[in-house]
Structure formats: structure tokens, C-alpha cells
Design a protein around this motif. Structure first.
Motif, PDB file in Angstrom:
ATOM      1  N   ASP A 128      15.418  -4.900   2.984  1.00  0.00           N
ATOM      2  CA  ASP A 128      15.972  -6.203   3.331  1.00  0.00           C
ATOM      3  C   ASP A 128      15.071  -7.323   2.798  1.00  0.00           C
ATOM      4  OD1 ASP A 128      13.859  -6.157   5.134  1.00  0.00           O
ATOM      5  OD2 ASP A 128      15.091  -6.634   6.876  1.00  0.00           O
ATOM      6  N   ARG A 129      15.601  -8.523   2.818  1.00  0.00           N
ATOM      7  CA  ARG A 129      14.910  -9.684   2.240  1.00  0.00           C
ATOM      8  C   ARG A 129      13.560  -9.937   2.918  1.00  0.00           C
ATOM      9  NH1 ARG A 129      16.609 -15.891   2.481  1.00  0.00           N
ATOM     10  NH2 ARG A 129      15.542 -16.576   0.604  1.00  0.00           N
ATOM     11  N   ASP A 130      13.537  -9.855   4.250  1.00  0.00           N
ATOM     12  CA  ASP A 130      12.292 -10.094   4.978  1.00  0.00           C
ATOM     13  C   ASP A 130      11.218  -9.077   4.602  1.00  0.00           C
ATOM     14  OD1 ASP A 130      13.453 -12.258   6.255  1.00  0.00           O
ATOM     15  OD2 ASP A 130      13.986 -11.108   8.049  1.00  0.00           O
ATOM     16  N   THR A 131      11.594  -7.806   4.504  1.00  0.00           N
ATOM     17  CA  THR A 131      10.636  -6.763   4.127  1.00  0.00           C
ATOM     18  C   THR A 131      10.134  -6.991   2.711  1.00  0.00           C
ATOM     19  OG1 THR A 131      11.739  -5.202   5.593  1.00  0.00           O
ATOM     20  CG2 THR A 131      10.309  -4.270   3.879  1.00  0.00           C
ATOM     21  N   TYR A 132      11.026  -7.376   1.809  1.00  0.00           N
ATOM     22  CA  TYR A 132      10.630  -7.661   0.427  1.00  0.00           C
ATOM     23  C   TYR A 132       9.573  -8.768   0.391  1.00  0.00           C
ATOM     24  CZ  TYR A 132      10.906  -9.267  -4.409  1.00  0.00           C
ATOM     25  OH  TYR A 132      10.594  -9.644  -5.685  1.00  0.00           O
ATOM     26  N   ILE A 136       5.507  -8.610  -0.646  1.00  0.00           N
ATOM     27  CA  ILE A 136       4.948  -9.471  -1.693  1.00  0.00           C
ATOM     28  C   ILE A 136       3.766 -10.262  -1.139  1.00  0.00           C
ATOM     29  CG2 ILE A 136       5.420 -11.426  -3.240  1.00  0.00           C
ATOM     30  CD1 ILE A 136       6.720  -8.686  -4.012  1.00  0.00           C
ATOM     31  N   ALA A 137       3.923 -10.825   0.063  1.00  0.00           N
ATOM     32  CA  ALA A 137       2.857 -11.620   0.684  1.00  0.00           C
ATOM     33  C   ALA A 137       1.607 -10.766   0.940  1.00  0.00           C
ATOM     34  CB  ALA A 137       3.349 -12.236   1.992  1.00  0.00           C
ATOM     35  N   GLU A 138       1.791  -9.492   1.259  1.00  0.00           N
ATOM     36  CA  GLU A 138       0.664  -8.597   1.530  1.00  0.00           C
ATOM     37  C   GLU A 138       0.112  -7.944   0.264  1.00  0.00           C
ATOM     38  OE1 GLU A 138       2.216  -5.877   4.421  1.00  0.00           O
ATOM     39  OE2 GLU A 138       2.152  -7.374   6.030  1.00  0.00           O
ATOM     40  N   GLY A 139       0.737  -8.220  -0.878  1.00  0.00           N
ATOM     41  CA  GLY A 139       0.267  -7.656  -2.135  1.00  0.00           C
ATOM     42  C   GLY A 139       0.751  -6.245  -2.402  1.00  0.00           C
TER      43      GLY A 139
END
Length: 153
Positions: A128-132, A136-139
Motif C-alpha cells: 500500500d501507499r503508506d508502506t511504500y 522509502i523514508a527508512e531507506g
């Protein structure tokens, strides 16, 4: 003598079936969580589809992937080599099951119109979008699809 549960099939049997397991009495959910998700409507899902097969001419493969991108407007990026390709795109769907079903049909349904090789799907990731965005934010996870388009590996 081999013992098995009544109705159980052998490990190698092609007739094995999956069954659901009920939550049971100890489950504390009110049922509102599930209905809230259903009423939410379509969501965005990030899809990564991997295909592979016998070697194909790179120029023809690139043309086919470019045609697929034209036919499927949400296609973000495709990467390819002579024997495999990866397609990444956003899909709007009610739930993960619907997004995955569409993804699993994508290659086969566009194979003739886009003149794609007769490769098989060897991998699928749907998040889902939130997981994506969290990945990305966590690298972690797939890097944002830049540059957009069709590119060799």
C-alpha cells in the motif's frame, strides 16, 4: 502404515486446498475495522511485477515495454535485460487482492498487443501507499522510480 487426519491429502497432492481459520472467541475486534476498510473505497498500491524467460531481442523488448507503458498509463518504470524484466507502477484498487489480481493479468493480457515475449511471471510485490512511503523514508524497499520510463538494467 501411514496416519493422517480424515480428509487430509498427501503432501505431494495437487488437490490440496487452503481453508480459512476463524478468529475465535478470544478475538477482541469489533468488526468495525474491517467494514471501515471496505467503506474507504479504492486505494493506491505500488506494484512490482517481475517476469523472466528465454532470451529476447533487446530492441523488440524495449518497443514492447514502451507500448505497454502507453497502454497502461500508470506505469512508472520498466527495467529489462535479454531474459528478464521488472515493471513498477501504481494501481488503484479496493484491496490488495484486487491489485494483485490485476497485476497477475497484466503481462498476459498485453502480451500480444504489445508484442511482449512469452515470459512467465516470477515475482510480484504489492504494497500500500503508506508502506511504500514508510520504506522509502527508512531507506528500505524499492527506490522511487526515477527516471520514469523504460530502461535497461
Amino acid at each position: 502404515m501411514r496416519r493422517a487426519r480424515p480428509g487430509a491429502t498427501s503432501r505431494g497432492s495437487a488437490e490440496r486446498a487452503l481453508t480459512s481459520v476463524a478468529a475465535g472467541e478470544s478475538y477482541q475486534g469489533s468488526g468495525q475495522e474491517e467494514s471501515a476498510v471496505r467503506e474507504e473505497g479504492p486505494r493506491l498500491w505500488h506494484v512490482t511485477l517481475s517476469v523472466s524467460g528465454a532470451d529476447a531481442p533487446l530492441a523488440a523488448l524495449r518497443r514492447g515495454l514502451e507500448q505497454l507503458a502507453h497502454d497502461h498509463p500508470f506505469l512508472l518504470t520498466s527495467r529489462y535485460a535479454v531474459d528478464h524484466a521488472e515493471i513498477r507502477y501504481w494501481e488503484e484498487a479496493r484491496d490488495l487482492h484486487d491489485a494483485a489480481a490485476v497485476a497477475l493479468r497484466l503481462w498476459g493480457e498485453h502480451r500480444q498487443s504489445s508484442q511482449l515475449p512469452p515470459w512467465e511471471i516470477v515475482g510480484l510485490e504489492v504494497i500500500d501507499r503508506d508502506t511504500y512511503h514508510q520504506r522509502i523514508a527508512e531507506g528500505y524497499g524499492p527506490l522511487p522510480a526515477t527516471p520514469v520510463g523504460v530502461h535497461p538494467f
